[in-house]
Design a protein around this motif. Sequence first.
Motif, PDB file in Angstrom:
ATOM      1  N   LYS A   1       8.026   4.820  10.878  1.00  0.00           N
ATOM      2  CA  LYS A   1       7.032   5.115  11.927  1.00  0.00           C
ATOM      3  C   LYS A   1       5.991   6.101  11.417  1.00  0.00           C
ATOM      4  O   LYS A   1       4.791   5.919  11.625  1.00  0.00           O
ATOM      5  CB  LYS A   1       7.700   5.717  13.166  1.00  0.00           C
ATOM      6  N   LEU A   2       6.442   7.152  10.753  1.00  0.00           N
ATOM      7  CA  LEU A   2       5.539   8.172  10.231  1.00  0.00           C
ATOM      8  C   LEU A   2       4.607   7.578   9.174  1.00  0.00           C
ATOM      9  O   LEU A   2       3.398   7.818   9.192  1.00  0.00           O
ATOM     10  CB  LEU A   2       6.340   9.340   9.642  1.00  0.00           C
ATOM     11  N   ALA A   3       5.166   6.785   8.277  1.00  0.00           N
ATOM     12  CA  ALA A   3       4.347   6.157   7.236  1.00  0.00           C
ATOM     13  C   ALA A   3       3.300   5.236   7.858  1.00  0.00           C
ATOM     14  O   ALA A   3       2.119   5.276   7.486  1.00  0.00           O
ATOM     15  CB  ALA A   3       5.231   5.382   6.264  1.00  0.00           C
ATOM     16  N   LEU A   4       3.719   4.420   8.812  1.00  0.00           N
ATOM     17  CA  LEU A   4       2.787   3.491   9.468  1.00  0.00           C
ATOM     18  C   LEU A   4       1.695   4.229  10.233  1.00  0.00           C
ATOM     19  O   LEU A   4       0.552   3.775  10.268  1.00  0.00           O
ATOM     20  CB  LEU A   4       3.552   2.547  10.392  1.00  0.00           C
TER      21      LEU A   4
ATOM     22  N   SER B   1      -3.777   2.477   7.389  1.00  0.00           N
ATOM     23  CA  SER B   1      -4.898   1.783   8.026  1.00  0.00           C
ATOM     24  C   SER B   1      -4.483   0.374   8.424  1.00  0.00           C
ATOM     25  O   SER B   1      -3.547  -0.199   7.846  1.00  0.00           O
ATOM     26  CB  SER B   1      -6.076   1.699   7.059  1.00  0.00           C
ATOM     27  N   VAL B   2      -5.205  -0.185   9.382  1.00  0.00           N
ATOM     28  CA  VAL B   2      -4.967  -1.563   9.804  1.00  0.00           C
ATOM     29  C   VAL B   2      -5.105  -2.492   8.592  1.00  0.00           C
ATOM     30  O   VAL B   2      -6.017  -2.346   7.791  1.00  0.00           O
ATOM     31  CB  VAL B   2      -5.955  -1.957  10.923  1.00  0.00           C
ATOM     32  N   GLY B   3      -4.158  -3.411   8.475  1.00  0.00           N
ATOM     33  CA  GLY B   3      -4.168  -4.375   7.384  1.00  0.00           C
ATOM     34  C   GLY B   3      -3.338  -3.956   6.184  1.00  0.00           C
ATOM     35  O   GLY B   3      -3.008  -4.779   5.338  1.00  0.00           O
ATOM     36  N   GLN B   4      -2.968  -2.682   6.108  1.00  0.00           N
ATOM     37  CA  GLN B   4      -2.163  -2.236   4.979  1.00  0.00           C
ATOM     38  C   GLN B   4      -0.707  -2.658   5.143  1.00  0.00           C
ATOM     39  O   GLN B   4      -0.242  -2.909   6.259  1.00  0.00           O
ATOM     40  CB  GLN B   4      -2.247  -0.713   4.821  1.00  0.00           C
ATOM     41  N   ARG B   5      -0.005  -2.722   3.997  1.00  0.00           N
ATOM     42  CA  ARG B   5       1.396  -3.166   4.003  1.00  0.00           C
ATOM     43  C   ARG B   5       2.330  -2.054   3.559  1.00  0.00           C
ATOM     44  O   ARG B   5       2.049  -1.324   2.620  1.00  0.00           O
ATOM     45  CB  ARG B   5       1.556  -4.372   3.080  1.00  0.00           C
ATOM     46  N   LEU B   6       3.459  -1.981   4.255  1.00  0.00           N
ATOM     47  CA  LEU B   6       4.514  -1.009   3.981  1.00  0.00           C
ATOM     48  C   LEU B   6       5.768  -1.747   3.543  1.00  0.00           C
ATOM     49  O   LEU B   6       6.186  -2.711   4.185  1.00  0.00           O
ATOM     50  CB  LEU B   6       4.817  -0.196   5.247  1.00  0.00           C
ATOM     51  N   CYS B   7       6.376  -1.265   2.478  1.00  0.00           N
ATOM     52  CA  CYS B   7       7.674  -1.771   2.036  1.00  0.00           C
ATOM     53  C   CYS B   7       8.695  -0.680   2.306  1.00  0.00           C
ATOM     54  O   CYS B   7       8.563   0.439   1.811  1.00  0.00           O
ATOM     55  CB  CYS B   7       7.637  -2.095   0.545  1.00  0.00           C
ATOM     56  N   VAL B   8       9.705  -0.992   3.110  1.00  0.00           N
ATOM     57  CA  VAL B   8      10.785  -0.050   3.410  1.00  0.00           C
ATOM     58  C   VAL B   8      12.065  -0.596   2.798  1.00  0.00           C
ATOM     59  O   VAL B   8      12.423  -1.749   3.045  1.00  0.00           O
ATOM     60  CB  VAL B   8      10.998   0.124   4.934  1.00  0.00           C
ATOM     61  N   THR B   9      12.751   0.235   1.999  1.00  0.00           N
ATOM     62  CA  THR B   9      14.076  -0.139   1.507  1.00  0.00           C
ATOM     63  C   THR B   9      15.084   0.847   2.080  1.00  0.00           C
ATOM     64  O   THR B   9      14.843   2.050   2.124  1.00  0.00           O
ATOM     65  CB  THR B   9      14.157  -0.128  -0.033  1.00  0.00           C
ATOM     66  N   THR B  10      16.203   0.308   2.566  1.00  0.00           N
ATOM     67  CA  THR B  10      17.246   1.136   3.168  1.00  0.00           C
ATOM     68  C   THR B  10      18.610   0.471   2.980  1.00  0.00           C
ATOM     69  O   THR B  10      18.694  -0.744   2.805  1.00  0.00           O
ATOM     70  CB  THR B  10      16.969   1.369   4.677  1.00  0.00           C
TER      71      THR B  10
ATOM     72  N   LEU C   1       7.620  -4.264  19.017  1.00  0.00           N
ATOM     73  CA  LEU C   1       7.202  -3.454  20.155  1.00  0.00           C
ATOM     74  C   LEU C   1       5.769  -2.938  20.007  1.00  0.00           C
ATOM     75  O   LEU C   1       4.998  -2.952  20.960  1.00  0.00           O
ATOM     76  CB  LEU C   1       8.160  -2.272  20.329  1.00  0.00           C
ATOM     77  N   VAL C   2       5.408  -2.515  18.806  1.00  0.00           N
ATOM     78  CA  VAL C   2       4.072  -1.941  18.591  1.00  0.00           C
ATOM     79  C   VAL C   2       3.040  -2.980  18.155  1.00  0.00           C
ATOM     80  O   VAL C   2       1.870  -2.660  18.025  1.00  0.00           O
ATOM     81  CB  VAL C   2       4.096  -0.760  17.596  1.00  0.00           C
ATOM     82  N   GLY C   3       3.472  -4.214  17.915  1.00  0.00           N
ATOM     83  CA  GLY C   3       2.536  -5.282  17.597  1.00  0.00           C
ATOM     84  C   GLY C   3       2.149  -5.398  16.140  1.00  0.00           C
ATOM     85  O   GLY C   3       1.125  -6.003  15.810  1.00  0.00           O
ATOM     86  N   TYR C   4       2.965  -4.844  15.246  1.00  0.00           N
ATOM     87  CA  TYR C   4       2.730  -5.025  13.816  1.00  0.00           C
ATOM     88  C   TYR C   4       3.373  -6.342  13.391  1.00  0.00           C
ATOM     89  O   TYR C   4       4.016  -7.012  14.181  1.00  0.00           O
ATOM     90  CB  TYR C   4       3.303  -3.863  13.006  1.00  0.00           C
ATOM     91  N   ARG C   5       3.203  -6.700  12.118  1.00  0.00           N
ATOM     92  CA  ARG C   5       3.781  -7.956  11.615  1.00  0.00           C
ATOM     93  C   ARG C   5       4.898  -7.658  10.631  1.00  0.00           C
ATOM     94  O   ARG C   5       4.677  -6.966   9.631  1.00  0.00           O
ATOM     95  CB  ARG C   5       2.709  -8.792  10.913  1.00  0.00           C
TER      96      ARG C   5
ATOM     97  N   ASP D   1       0.825  -1.199   0.000  1.00  0.00           N
ATOM     98  CA  ASP D   1       0.000   0.000   0.000  1.00  0.00           C
ATOM     99  C   ASP D   1       0.864   1.255   0.000  1.00  0.00           C
ATOM    100  O   ASP D   1       0.483   2.282  -0.550  1.00  0.00           O
ATOM    101  CB  ASP D   1      -0.931  -0.009   1.219  1.00  0.00           C
ATOM    102  N   VAL D   2       2.039   1.161   0.631  1.00  0.00           N
ATOM    103  CA  VAL D   2       2.977   2.280   0.688  1.00  0.00           C
ATOM    104  C   VAL D   2       4.382   1.726   0.472  1.00  0.00           C
ATOM    105  O   VAL D   2       4.744   0.705   1.058  1.00  0.00           O
ATOM    106  CB  VAL D   2       2.905   3.008   2.053  1.00  0.00           C
ATOM    107  N   ILE D   3       5.162   2.406  -0.361  1.00  0.00           N
ATOM    108  CA  ILE D   3       6.564   2.040  -0.579  1.00  0.00           C
ATOM    109  C   ILE D   3       7.415   3.209  -0.131  1.00  0.00           C
ATOM    110  O   ILE D   3       7.237   4.335  -0.604  1.00  0.00           O
ATOM    111  CB  ILE D   3       6.828   1.689  -2.055  1.00  0.00           C
ATOM    112  N   LEU D   4       8.316   2.940   0.802  1.00  0.00           N
ATOM    113  CA  LEU D   4       9.185   3.966   1.369  1.00  0.00           C
ATOM    114  C   LEU D   4      10.622   3.673   0.952  1.00  0.00           C
ATOM    115  O   LEU D   4      11.186   2.653   1.351  1.00  0.00           O
ATOM    116  CB  LEU D   4       9.061   3.961   2.901  1.00  0.00           C
ATOM    117  N   ASP D   5      11.188   4.558   0.155  1.00  0.00           N
ATOM    118  CA  ASP D   5      12.581   4.422  -0.272  1.00  0.00           C
ATOM    119  C   ASP D   5      13.447   5.271   0.644  1.00  0.00           C
ATOM    120  O   ASP D   5      13.484   6.490   0.530  1.00  0.00           O
ATOM    121  CB  ASP D   5      12.722   4.871  -1.723  1.00  0.00           C
TER     122      ASP D   5
END
Length: 81
Positions: A28-31, A35-44, A59-63, A10-14
């Motif tokens: 953290k800001l993107a998350l 919404s609950v159930g959405q997926r974030l891709c982080v590349t670093t 810590l925050v209980g995400y997957r 749902d969101v891609i963070l480069d």
Amino acid sequence: MMIHSESQYDVILDAREDRCPMPLLKAKLALSKMSVGQRLCVTTCDAGSLKDIPKYVELVGYRLLSTYEEKGVYLFDIQKN
């Protein structure tokens, strides 16, 4: 690039140009905006993210669905719960 299918996220963070702590802060800001159930891709490229991002996600209980590394670039697939 190692993103298998951009449509699965749902969101891609480069954050490849960012250094600690910016990849984690941007994730953290993107998350927080997702919404609950959405997926974030982080590349670093920041090796510190290998510890920081999974620890925060737990810590925050995400997957953390997967972590992948290719040629010094790390990909985190995170689902907001």
